[in-house]
Design a protein around this motif. Sequence first.
Motif, short mmCIF file in Angstrom:
data_model
loop_
_atom_site.label_atom_id
_atom_site.label_comp_id
_atom_site.label_asym_id
_atom_site.label_seq_id
_atom_site.Cartn_x
_atom_site.Cartn_y
_atom_site.Cartn_z
N GLU A 49 77.71 54.15 47.40
CA GLU A 49 77.13 54.94 48.50
C GLU A 49 77.96 56.19 48.76
O GLU A 49 77.41 57.29 48.94
N ALA A 50 79.28 56.04 48.80
CA ALA A 50 80.14 57.19 49.04
C ALA A 50 79.99 58.23 47.95
O ALA A 50 79.81 59.43 48.22
N ARG A 51 80.05 57.79 46.70
CA ARG A 51 79.97 58.74 45.59
C ARG A 51 78.62 59.46 45.58
O ARG A 51 78.57 60.67 45.35
N ARG A 52 77.56 58.74 45.83
CA ARG A 52 76.23 59.38 45.82
C ARG A 52 76.08 60.38 46.97
O ARG A 52 75.43 61.42 46.82
N THR A 53 76.70 60.10 48.10
CA THR A 53 76.59 61.01 49.24
C THR A 53 77.40 62.28 49.02
O THR A 53 76.92 63.39 49.26
N TRP A 54 78.65 62.13 48.56
CA TRP A 54 79.45 63.32 48.24
C TRP A 54 78.75 64.16 47.16
O TRP A 54 78.70 65.37 47.25
N ALA A 55 78.20 63.48 46.17
CA ALA A 55 77.51 64.19 45.09
C ALA A 55 76.26 64.88 45.60
O ALA A 55 75.93 65.99 45.14
N ALA A 56 75.56 64.26 46.54
CA ALA A 56 74.34 64.88 47.07
C ALA A 56 74.66 66.21 47.74
O ALA A 56 73.91 67.20 47.59
N VAL A 57 75.77 66.27 48.46
CA VAL A 57 76.18 67.52 49.10
C VAL A 57 76.58 68.55 48.04
O VAL A 57 76.16 69.71 48.08
N GLY A 87 81.54 64.49 58.46
CA GLY A 87 80.20 64.94 58.12
C GLY A 87 80.23 65.94 56.97
O GLY A 87 81.24 66.05 56.25
N ILE A 88 79.16 66.66 56.80
CA ILE A 88 79.03 67.58 55.67
C ILE A 88 80.04 68.72 55.75
O ILE A 88 80.65 69.10 54.74
N HIS A 89 80.23 69.28 56.93
CA HIS A 89 81.21 70.35 57.07
C HIS A 89 82.61 69.84 56.73
O HIS A 89 83.42 70.57 56.15
N CYS A 90 82.88 68.59 57.07
CA CYS A 90 84.22 68.02 56.87
C CYS A 90 84.59 67.85 55.41
O CYS A 90 85.78 67.83 55.07
#
Length: 341
Positions: free
Chosen positions: A35-43, A330-333
């Motif tokens: 989940e973490a890797r997919r979310t960082w990658a999505a951004v 979040g995304i900015h972070c």
Amino acid sequence: MSWRMPAEGARQERLWLAWPTGGYTLGDTAEEAEEARRTWAAVANAAAGFEPVSVVVHPRDVDLVARYLDGSIEVFVREIDDAWIRDSGPTFVVDDEVPGSLGAVTWTFNGWGGQEWASWQHDSTLGPAVADWAGAERIDSPLVNEGGGIHVDGAGTVLVTETVQRDPGRNPGITRKAVEAELARTLGTTTTIWLPRGLTRDSSTFGTRGHVDIVATIASPGRLLLHDQRDQAHPDFAVSAELRAALSEARDAAGRLFEIVDLPAPEVLRDEEGFVDYSYVNHVLVNDGVIACAFDDPRDADALAILRDAYPGRTVTAVDARPLFARGGGIHCITQQQPAV
């Protein structure tokens, strides 16, 4: 040199991220790590549709990142502790009088004020490393600070919080005047607006003690987006009112009162850990675009519409940010913009 931090909406050379590599950021299970890797990658992949993207990757993750990241994304290999590059990385600045100049403010980083859960052996030197990769002139600062603890308008104004720059775990005994002088030296700011605090969850044990980039941002000179918790059952209802009162009396570097635009908090109030700090304020600007937080919430549509109005001509791309907020940001972070020069 006369350094100035441009507004985030200024033209950018690239966007930087760091790859989640261990600890609470990856979680305790294979499912949480995925989940973490997919979310960082999505951004990262969403941003790559607008501008070049660079990602700092721990040596042990070099082989796996290719499965997640767009092929255009540049990878830099280095040992890192965590993946919040807004805070551990440098803050980029320019000198308007020297064409082509790029500076990188390397704040002192001590794990958000020496938090017991944080590690920063490698991240404390990430700022200089990114500065070197970017070809920027280093501007070392003794101030313990993070990129998530500041927001600028690029025209002399900076937003900060009393609980971050004057945190005893960061800069014990420091005065407002001393903080303002160092921000003026490094960022070129002339007006510092002090907010009393950040959101409730971000001020608790596993938070940053009140980063500004989750509560307010200057969308354009004179126009400010403010996190607006509208449910009285949430402790941030009172926080939103306190912040609005402070900002309604604040004037920017040009002497203007702000036009305050409310960004509603999502309707969801809690997760399994307690009251959430979900915030649409924590978006990042890229060339011709906005990468925005979404929460599968009824307020998503309204918030994205407000962002489109605040940033005319930009394409707003939403990414589910709940996995990020569950890990503390979040995304900015997880991003840091490098301005074009």
